[in-house]
Design a protein around this motif. Sequence first.
Motif, PDB file in Angstrom:
ATOM      1  N   THR A  39       2.291   1.794  -3.453  1.00  0.00           N
ATOM      2  CA  THR A  39       1.275   2.350  -4.353  1.00  0.00           C
ATOM      3  C   THR A  39       1.135   3.846  -4.142  1.00  0.00           C
ATOM      4  O   THR A  39       1.087   4.617  -5.110  1.00  0.00           O
ATOM      5  CB  THR A  39      -0.080   1.644  -4.127  1.00  0.00           C
ATOM      6  OG1 THR A  39       0.087   0.245  -4.392  1.00  0.00           O
ATOM      7  CG2 THR A  39      -1.162   2.205  -5.021  1.00  0.00           C
ATOM      8  N   TRP A  40       1.092   4.291  -2.883  1.00  0.00           N
ATOM      9  CA  TRP A  40       0.960   5.713  -2.589  1.00  0.00           C
ATOM     10  C   TRP A  40       2.179   6.494  -3.085  1.00  0.00           C
ATOM     11  O   TRP A  40       2.041   7.540  -3.723  1.00  0.00           O
ATOM     12  CB  TRP A  40       0.774   5.930  -1.085  1.00  0.00           C
ATOM     13  CG  TRP A  40       0.611   7.374  -0.736  1.00  0.00           C
ATOM     14  CD1 TRP A  40      -0.540   8.093  -0.747  1.00  0.00           C
ATOM     15  CD2 TRP A  40       1.648   8.282  -0.336  1.00  0.00           C
ATOM     16  NE1 TRP A  40      -0.289   9.399  -0.380  1.00  0.00           N
ATOM     17  CE2 TRP A  40       1.050   9.541  -0.125  1.00  0.00           C
ATOM     18  CE3 TRP A  40       3.023   8.143  -0.144  1.00  0.00           C
ATOM     19  CZ2 TRP A  40       1.779  10.659   0.275  1.00  0.00           C
ATOM     20  CZ3 TRP A  40       3.743   9.263   0.256  1.00  0.00           C
ATOM     21  CH2 TRP A  40       3.115  10.499   0.457  1.00  0.00           C
ATOM     22  N   SER A  63       0.830  -1.212   0.000  1.00  0.00           N
ATOM     23  CA  SER A  63       0.000   0.000   0.000  1.00  0.00           C
ATOM     24  C   SER A  63       0.860   1.256   0.000  1.00  0.00           C
ATOM     25  O   SER A  63       0.559   2.235  -0.687  1.00  0.00           O
ATOM     26  CB  SER A  63      -0.926   0.013   1.217  1.00  0.00           C
ATOM     27  OG  SER A  63      -1.834  -1.057   1.161  1.00  0.00           O
ATOM     28  N   GLN A  93       2.483   9.450  -5.938  1.00  0.00           N
ATOM     29  CA  GLN A  93       3.076  10.755  -5.668  1.00  0.00           C
ATOM     30  C   GLN A  93       4.172  11.086  -6.681  1.00  0.00           C
ATOM     31  O   GLN A  93       4.274  12.219  -7.159  1.00  0.00           O
ATOM     32  CB  GLN A  93       3.652  10.802  -4.244  1.00  0.00           C
ATOM     33  CG  GLN A  93       2.621  10.717  -3.159  1.00  0.00           C
ATOM     34  CD  GLN A  93       1.633  11.867  -3.230  1.00  0.00           C
ATOM     35  OE1 GLN A  93       2.010  13.020  -3.295  1.00  0.00           O
ATOM     36  NE2 GLN A  93       0.360  11.540  -3.220  1.00  0.00           N
TER      37      GLN A  93
END
Length: 116
Positions: A84-85, A81, A89
């Motif tokens: 992915t973030w 997760s 960005q």
Amino acid sequence: MEPHVFHYGENKRDSAKLRDALFPKYDDRAGAYEALIALQALFMYLSHLEAHFTALTPASQALWDREFVEGVAFSQTQVGSMQTWVNLQIKTRSPQTLLVPAHPLPEGFLRGQRIG
């Protein structure tokens, strides 16, 4: 993972070297480019963690330690997760950070003057 680290041990030998290599000290006035570099370094660090959790998965299964297996799976999901973030960005910030400074607007562009 803390109880499992306490029970099975931990190798901290290279963690400081990796941290220092990926996250060098910057001036407090770091701008958008330095932030992008930090995001790329964070993605690399998370990939490093993901590789360790990938290796720990069969090791935890071989130990027949259900809580360790669940802890590794949970941690691997959390790291995924985070990756992915960070990736989002990087994709979001890259055009503004890399292209805008490289292509300054022509003189008079913002005042509505005809260029050329």
